[in-house]
Design a protein around this motif. Structure first.
Motif, PDB file in Angstrom:
ATOM      1  N   ARG A 195       0.866  -1.192   0.000  1.00  0.00           N
ATOM      2  CA  ARG A 195       0.000   0.000   0.000  1.00  0.00           C
ATOM      3  C   ARG A 195       0.899   1.237   0.000  1.00  0.00           C
ATOM      4  O   ARG A 195       2.037   1.178   0.451  1.00  0.00           O
ATOM      5  CB  ARG A 195      -0.912  -0.002   1.225  1.00  0.00           C
ATOM      6  CG  ARG A 195      -1.964  -1.074   1.185  1.00  0.00           C
ATOM      7  CD  ARG A 195      -2.818  -1.058   2.434  1.00  0.00           C
ATOM      8  NE  ARG A 195      -3.661   0.123   2.508  1.00  0.00           N
ATOM      9  CZ  ARG A 195      -3.978   0.748   3.650  1.00  0.00           C
ATOM     10  NH1 ARG A 195      -3.501   0.299   4.800  1.00  0.00           N
ATOM     11  NH2 ARG A 195      -4.757   1.804   3.654  1.00  0.00           N
ATOM     12  N   SER A 196       0.394   2.355  -0.437  1.00  0.00           N
ATOM     13  CA  SER A 196       1.259   3.522  -0.583  1.00  0.00           C
ATOM     14  C   SER A 196       1.662   4.050   0.791  1.00  0.00           C
ATOM     15  O   SER A 196       0.863   4.043   1.732  1.00  0.00           O
ATOM     16  CB  SER A 196       0.563   4.614  -1.399  1.00  0.00           C
ATOM     17  OG  SER A 196      -0.194   5.435  -0.550  1.00  0.00           O
ATOM     18  N   ASP A 229       8.085   4.683  -6.305  1.00  0.00           N
ATOM     19  CA  ASP A 229       7.436   5.864  -6.863  1.00  0.00           C
ATOM     20  C   ASP A 229       8.517   6.646  -7.592  1.00  0.00           C
ATOM     21  O   ASP A 229       9.346   7.303  -6.956  1.00  0.00           O
ATOM     22  CB  ASP A 229       6.825   6.686  -5.714  1.00  0.00           C
ATOM     23  CG  ASP A 229       6.012   7.856  -6.233  1.00  0.00           C
ATOM     24  OD1 ASP A 229       5.811   7.930  -7.468  1.00  0.00           O
ATOM     25  OD2 ASP A 229       5.583   8.687  -5.417  1.00  0.00           O
ATOM     26  N   GLY A 230       8.524   6.542  -8.915  1.00  0.00           N
ATOM     27  CA  GLY A 230       9.594   7.162  -9.698  1.00  0.00           C
ATOM     28  C   GLY A 230      10.917   6.528  -9.301  1.00  0.00           C
ATOM     29  O   GLY A 230      11.066   5.312  -9.327  1.00  0.00           O
ATOM     30  N   ASP A 231      11.885   7.381  -8.880  1.00  0.00           N
ATOM     31  CA  ASP A 231      13.176   6.794  -8.501  1.00  0.00           C
ATOM     32  C   ASP A 231      13.279   6.614  -6.983  1.00  0.00           C
ATOM     33  O   ASP A 231      14.347   6.356  -6.451  1.00  0.00           O
ATOM     34  CB  ASP A 231      14.342   7.640  -9.050  1.00  0.00           C
ATOM     35  CG  ASP A 231      14.217   9.107  -8.632  1.00  0.00           C
ATOM     36  OD1 ASP A 231      13.266   9.413  -7.866  1.00  0.00           O
ATOM     37  OD2 ASP A 231      15.048   9.923  -9.067  1.00  0.00           O
TER      38      ASP A 231
END
Ligand code: SAH
Ligand code: SF4
Ligand code: F3S
Length: 494
Positions: A195-196, A229-231
């Protein structure tokens, strides 16, 4: 707890078995149904809806669940408008088969579809029969579609459904991708997904505001948690750092750990953050390399022992507990003996020991033969338990005369069984390393962290005496390392 009812109040009876995931799921379902005007009852005969939250991890748990549902037959005949639902892992695994075995069941809802329960119960009240809401199987759609179908609705919470109002579970990970050959969980709970971090942090804050002093982060392999999340990659150690400053929160735990992902970085984080409890549940499953390979666990006994050394170096005195399966396919007496040796060498605080149970749908059921006779499995279970209990007792005895900070959970099981009422009762709570302590106390102590002197010890419980009525919340954890360095011991999680 039966609650005061207005004429329109409907009543819900819910029965929960299985792991902490199910306890949390039930909490959320109750929260959703309360919004629809339901109150809880402890008597199915008074209920408008009855829900069984089920587990599929062993056959025995499933048979018991079916028997419990079947027991409602007379009630349903007498009261056809009563809505009966089967939810949880067995619902996901058996699907239509639940209706075939118990035709009077109205709904079957998998763990990934629980948000639909209010609507489905309403449908049943309007006369719809045999409503099925389950997640996609591992081969039924695109990876994304399958994941979405297993998502849960965690933010809806109900503090009254917690083990105690001061302790809350927080899911950080759904599902599992490890596919151990004996295990049904990757099928019932679907693909592993974190989960975030934002959602997790927000939920932790809400829980603390609602009074939770202890939060237990949940995942099938909780220390494999990863969010990209992205890098930027967030791991469990980062999550611990993020939630640690939350005001009101005093204890943080996380279960269940996967041995291969118990990194030095995570252990150092636990060491450096005082609210992280020195307790790690890291199931080994077997002490034999041949069996571990057959189980497809992904590590060797040497890896596990190296992990134990790492824990010993970084977190000296931390309590480690384990799960073991005895009588797995082809397990020889010598291989079982290696498991006994592992328990002796690792000196676990406690071990949950299970006899292997074939689970249709797993690789184990498909490819391996369940060839160990039941009586041999049973004997190995007893033998291993005896070794573990000796260790647990010895380690508990080392606490005699020590004072430990206990988070008070409420009246003890004994007190509840004996029907004790009133202010003064036998109370129970846990040390930072998850050992259970009971003492003659009073209900006002519930939710406090108190210094308790240990006066007697058994394998599963220690007895104690509260040293002072002064509350030591906040500063309490500092007393523990001294005690912990003396050794390890017990609980009953399931
Ligand atoms: N995710 C956790 C365990 C989930 S199941 C982990 O990986 O450790 C909880 C425990 O049930 C497992 O650790 C295992 O010991 C036991 N178990 C799982 N499947 C089983 C089976 N088919 N028969 C007997 N015990 C089983
Ligand atoms: Fe089951 Fe293995 Fe996943 Fe644990 S790690 S849930 S035992 S498949
Ligand atoms: Fe059982 Fe499902 Fe938990 S099978 S152990 S309730 S994840």
């Amino acid at each position: 707890m039966t609650q005061s009812a207005t004429p329109e109040t409907k009543h819900l009876y819910i029965e929960t078995v299985g792991c902490q995931m199910n306890v949390l799921d039930s909490e959320m379902v109750v929260a959703a149904l309360r919004k629809q005007g339901y109150a809880l009852t402890q008597d199915p005969a008074c209920a408008d809806a009855v829900l069984f939250n089920t587990c599929s991890v062993r056959e025995h748990a499933e048979e018991k669940a079916y028997n419990n549902v079947l027991r409602l037959k007379q009630l349903k005949l007498a009261k056809p408008e009563l809505v009966i639902g089967v939810m949880g892992c067995m619902a996901q695994k058996d699907q239509q088969k639940v209706f075939e075995r118990v035709p009077f069941v109205d709904l079957v809802v998998g763990p990934g579809q629980l948000h639909r329960i209010p609507e489905l119960i309403e449908g049943a009240r309007q006369g719809e029969r045999h409503q099925l809401a389950v997640s996609l199987s591992r081969r039924e759609g695109s990876a994304e579609e399958i994941k979405r179908s297993h998502e849960t609705f965690d933010p809806l919470r109900d503090p009254q459904m917690r083990p105690t109002p001061f302790q809350a579970y927080l899911r950080i990970q759904i599902g599992c991708d490890k596919f151990c050959t004996y295990c049904i969980v990757p099928m019932t709970r679907g693909p592993e997904q974190g989960r975030s971090p934002d959602q997790i942090l927000q939920e932790a804050k809400i829980l603390a505001q609602q009074g939770a002093k202890e939060i237990t982060l949940l995942g099938q392999t909780v220390n494999s948690y990863k969010w990209v999340d992205g890098d930027r990659t967030t791991r469990l150690a980062d999550l611990l750092q993020m939630i640690h400053p939350i005001e009101g929160l005093e204890r943080i735990k996380f279960v269940t750990n996967y041995p291969k992902d118990m990194t030095g970085e995570l252990l150092q984080t636990v060491r450096d953050l005082p609210k992280c409890m020195p307790y790690l549940h890291v199931p080994a499953q077997s002490g034999s390399d041949v069996i571990l390979k057959r189980m497809k666990r992904g590590y060797t006994t040497a890896d596990y022992y190296a992990m134990m050394d790492r824990i010993g170096e970084i977190l000296p005195g931390a309590a480690v507990s384990s799960d073991f399966i005895v009588g797995f396919c082809g397990e020889t007496q010598e291989q079982f003996q290696e498991t006994v040796e592992m328990v002796k060498r690792c000196r676990f605080k406690n071990s949950f020991i299970f006899q292997y149970s074939v689970r249709p749908g797993t690789k184990g059921a498909e490819l391996l033969q369940d060839d160990i006779p039941e009586e041999v499995k049973h004997q190995r279970n007893l033998d291993l338990l005896e070794v573990q209990n000796q260790i647990s007792l010895q380690d508990n005895l080392r606490f005699l005369g020590k004072t430990v900070p206990i988070l008070v959970e409420g009246p003890s099981k004994w007190s509840v069984r004996k029907g004790q009422t009133g202010e003064f009762r036998q109370m129970t709570g846990r040390t930072p390393c998850d050992r259970i302590v009971v003492w003659d106390g009073n209900m006002r102590q519930t939710g406090e962290i108190l210094p308790v002197e240990i006066t007697d010890a058994y394998a599963f419980t220690m007895l104690g005496r509260v040293q002072t009525h002064e509350v030591v919340s906040g500063v309490s954890q500092v007393a523990e390392p001294e005690v912990l360095s003396l050794g390890s011991l017990t609980t009953n999680r399931r």
